[in-house]
Enzyme design. Structure first.
Site, mmCIF file in Angstrom:
data_model
loop_
_atom_site.group_PDB
_atom_site.id
_atom_site.type_symbol
_atom_site.label_atom_id
_atom_site.label_comp_id
_atom_site.label_asym_id
_atom_site.label_seq_id
_atom_site.Cartn_x
_atom_site.Cartn_y
_atom_site.Cartn_z
ATOM 1 N N HIS A 1 15.043 5.117 36.274
ATOM 2 C CA HIS A 1 16.464 4.855 36.085
ATOM 3 C C HIS A 1 16.654 3.338 36.207
ATOM 4 O O HIS A 1 15.928 2.684 36.953
ATOM 5 C CB HIS A 1 17.211 5.581 37.209
ATOM 6 C CG HIS A 1 18.702 5.599 37.062
ATOM 7 N ND1 HIS A 1 19.483 4.511 37.377
ATOM 8 C CD2 HIS A 1 19.554 6.582 36.682
ATOM 9 C CE1 HIS A 1 20.750 4.827 37.187
ATOM 10 N NE2 HIS A 1 20.824 6.064 36.762
ATOM 11 N N ASP B 1 12.260 6.746 44.884
ATOM 12 C CA ASP B 1 13.645 6.984 44.491
ATOM 13 C C ASP B 1 13.857 8.505 44.486
ATOM 14 O O ASP B 1 13.351 9.214 43.617
ATOM 15 C CB ASP B 1 13.877 6.376 43.102
ATOM 16 C CG ASP B 1 15.225 6.754 42.506
ATOM 17 O OD1 ASP B 1 15.957 7.558 43.122
ATOM 18 O OD2 ASP B 1 15.547 6.240 41.415
ATOM 19 N N GLN C 1 17.108 12.170 42.299
ATOM 20 C CA GLN C 1 17.059 13.458 41.586
ATOM 21 C C GLN C 1 16.259 14.518 42.331
ATOM 22 O O GLN C 1 16.357 15.699 42.009
ATOM 23 C CB GLN C 1 16.443 13.272 40.188
ATOM 24 C CG GLN C 1 17.295 12.470 39.223
ATOM 25 C CD GLN C 1 18.617 13.145 38.892
ATOM 26 O OE1 GLN C 1 18.769 14.362 39.047
ATOM 27 N NE2 GLN C 1 19.578 12.359 38.464
ATOM 28 N N LYS D 1 24.948 13.305 44.598
ATOM 29 C CA LYS D 1 24.193 14.225 43.744
ATOM 30 C C LYS D 1 23.791 15.491 44.501
ATOM 31 O O LYS D 1 23.184 16.391 43.939
ATOM 32 C CB LYS D 1 22.947 13.536 43.188
ATOM 33 C CG LYS D 1 23.252 12.458 42.148
ATOM 34 C CD LYS D 1 21.976 12.016 41.453
ATOM 35 C CE LYS D 1 22.062 10.627 40.866
ATOM 36 N NZ LYS D 1 22.900 10.528 39.667
ATOM 37 N N CYS E 1 20.768 5.875 31.465
ATOM 38 C CA CYS E 1 20.372 4.734 32.307
ATOM 39 C C CYS E 1 18.857 4.585 32.337
ATOM 40 O O CYS E 1 18.285 4.230 33.364
ATOM 41 C CB CYS E 1 20.921 4.858 33.723
ATOM 42 S SG CYS E 1 22.699 4.907 33.779
#
Lengths: 143, 403
Positions: free
Chosen positions: B115, B192, B195, B218, B358
């Site tokens: 991203h 990261d 997600q 999220k 993104c």
């Protein structure tokens, strides 16, 4: 036919069967117009005879609205003087940003007026503007 | 299927089929109530007050930190820095750790699937330090091969930053192998988790991740609060990120000493109410359970992929295995621009994402300008996917390709 399906029909027609999506012979100016956030990418070609836009075409890729809008614009501006083309661009951009146009002004925009509904879709305004914005940039640069 | 939908007031107030969960999830009533309750019951500026109300605000903020730590398997609460979101977490890491750790000629390794939020902070750092930004690339099915990990991560590598789950492909990256290789080369690894955290159990201690970033919004928590986990031994070496109130110990005209960890990295009045909301979101997520979430992810993705395959004229990106998508199905409809697909579906009340997600370098790598993405979460239903597929099957017709 309601406004929504009229809009859809005109956009589909110009997207799938464009009249001006091709390079023209000996253009005076070629300018690329891009919407980086959505990937609409066109190259607008104009040919001038003095003050008059004598021919125009475009190549590129993008969503139906960006491609159809550029095609409709070229239909409109071939044969116009630069100043007239700029005036139309101003009317068009005003319309899709939600300004209220008079009946005469709508007539002046011809088929492009069918894109009026874009004013209710803020995310698509840039798509509809791309061709017009690029044309305005070419003429402004030539001044 | 459990009836969790009744916990989400937005499903009562609107009839939309919401399939943009990878962008942001919906929030249950318990999270909305927690944020409201903070302001009703405990509102005062936390961390400084010597009176009961401020102490209550502080207690709620700090209990959220403990909850977040145990949620991702961190050993200590002071290894958790609250930020606004994943983007801010990664920027904090790139400035406060990266600025001192990376020198001219060093390398920073990320993947082409990142991203922009896990790309631009490293691009900035590499440019400023004249370091090299190196990209690991996946194969056709979206998997980063072992050889790629061995080739790209070397002695020159100082930082490796990688998404645990790709927001475009939905696929899980081999972060264990990447962390192992990076540590053998002496590099520090940031994962990261934006997600991954909503969809799978994460344990930063078992992973041996040095830093781990994720967002509350999220995973059903409020917007505007995020987390950066940093191993204590690394955090101790990091310089402050933003300067100002609440992050100092002692200030004179010319100098200052900084507050103890992690407050040194939380300048200004903190977002305590949303941290308290995140606390409630973690409770809700644990109540639902990852077993159930993973089962539903696979069922819903399977239904979407099967439906799309039957339709024809649709390209699906990423793995053939629905259990490797973490709720995400990225696709294109032949001849129809993804923005038009999304606009047409919107007319039937269906919310999907279209564009570059993104991740422009990944789109360039995949040689597509943009794609459409439907992303499900456990509260989506079979009926909703049916409705989505039914509308999707008519998109080409609406776009002018005869019936």
């Amino acid at each position: 036919m309601d406004l929504k399906s009229l809009y859809r029909e005109i956009v589909n027609e110009h997207n799938l069967r464009p009249s001006h999506k091709a390079a023209i012979e000996n253009p005076d100016v070629v300018l690329r117009g891009v919407n980086p956030s959505c990937g609409d990418d066109i190259s607008l070609q104009l040919k001038f005879d003095g003050n008059v836009i004598s021919d125009a075409g475009f190549v590129g890729t993008g969503c139906a609205i960006s491609q159809a809008s550029a095609d409709i614009m070229i239909d409109n501006i071939i044969g116009l003087e630069k100043e007239e083309a700029l005036k139309q661009a101003e009317l068009f951009m005003g319309m899709i940003k939600g300004e209220v146009l008079s009946e005469n002004q709508f007539d002046e925009l011809g088929e492009a007026a069918a894109l009026q509904d874009i004013s209710h879709m803020p995310a698509r305004v840039k798509c509809a503007e791309l061709g017009w914005r690029t044309m305005k940039e070419i003429i402004d640069n030539k001044k | 299927m459990q009836d969790y939908r009744k916990d989400f007031p937005i499903f009562i107030s609107t009839d939309c089929v919401y399939l943009d969960n990878a962008a942001t999830s919906q929030r249950p009533q318990s999270v909305i109530d927690a944020v409201s309750d903070f302001y009703v019951q405990s509102n005062a500026n936390p961390l400084r007050g010597l009176y009961d109300l401020s102490m209550k605000a502080t207690e709620r903020y700090e209990s959220a930190r403990k909850k977040a730590a145990s949620f991702i398997g961190a050993g200590r609460a002071d290894e958790i820095i609250f930020t606004r979101n994943t983007t801010e977490s990664i920027n904090l890491a790139a400035y406060s750790y990266g600025d001192d750790a990376v020198k001219e000629g060093d390398e920073i390794v990320i993947s082409i699937m990142e991203h922009h939020s896990n790309l631009l902070p490293w691009q900035r750092l590499a440019k400023e330090k004249k370091a090299r930004l190196v990209f690991m690339e996946p194969d056709e099915s979206g998997v980063i091969p072992e050889k790629e990990i061995e080739d790209k991560i070397c002695e020159k590598t100082k930082i490796v930053a990688i998404a645990q789950v790709s927001n475009v492909m939905g696929i899980r990256n081999p972060v264990e192998k990447i962390i192992d290789r990076a540590h053998r080369m002496g590099a520090v690894v940031l994962i990261d988790g934006a997600q991954s955290v909503p969809h799978m159990k994460v344990n930063v201690t078992e992973l041996d991740a040095d830093m781990f970033a994720f967002s509350s919004h999220k995973m059903m928590g409020p917007m505007g609060i995020g987390v950066l986990y940093v191993k204590k031994s690394i955090m101790e070496k990091m310089k402050p990120f933003l300067m100002g109130g609440e992050m100092i110990e002692y200030v004179t005209r010319e100098d200052a000493t900084f507050a103890e960890l992690p407050h040194k990295f939380e300048a200004g009045t903190v977002n305590a109410a949303d941290a308290y909301g995140l606390d409630a979101a973690i409770d809700y997520l644990n109540m639902v359970g990852y077993d159930y979430i993973e089962k539903r992810d696979t069922e819903l993705v399977n239904q979407m992929m099967e439906g799309m395959k039957k339709m024809g004229h649709i390209t699906i990106y990423g793995s053939d295995d629905p259990s490797k998508h973490n709720g995400i199905v990225t696709f294109n409809v032949e001849g129809v621009h993804p923005h038009d697909v999304s606009s047409i579906l919107n007319e039937d009340g269906i919310c999907i994402r279209a564009g570059h997600h993104c991740a422009q370098p990944l789109m360039q790598f995949m040689k597509v300008g943009s794609t459409a993405r439907a992303s499900a979460y456990f509260y989506n239903t079979k009926e909703e996917i049916d409705r989505f597929l039914d509308c999707l099957s008519r998109v080409r017709e609406v776009a002018g390709y005869g019936s």
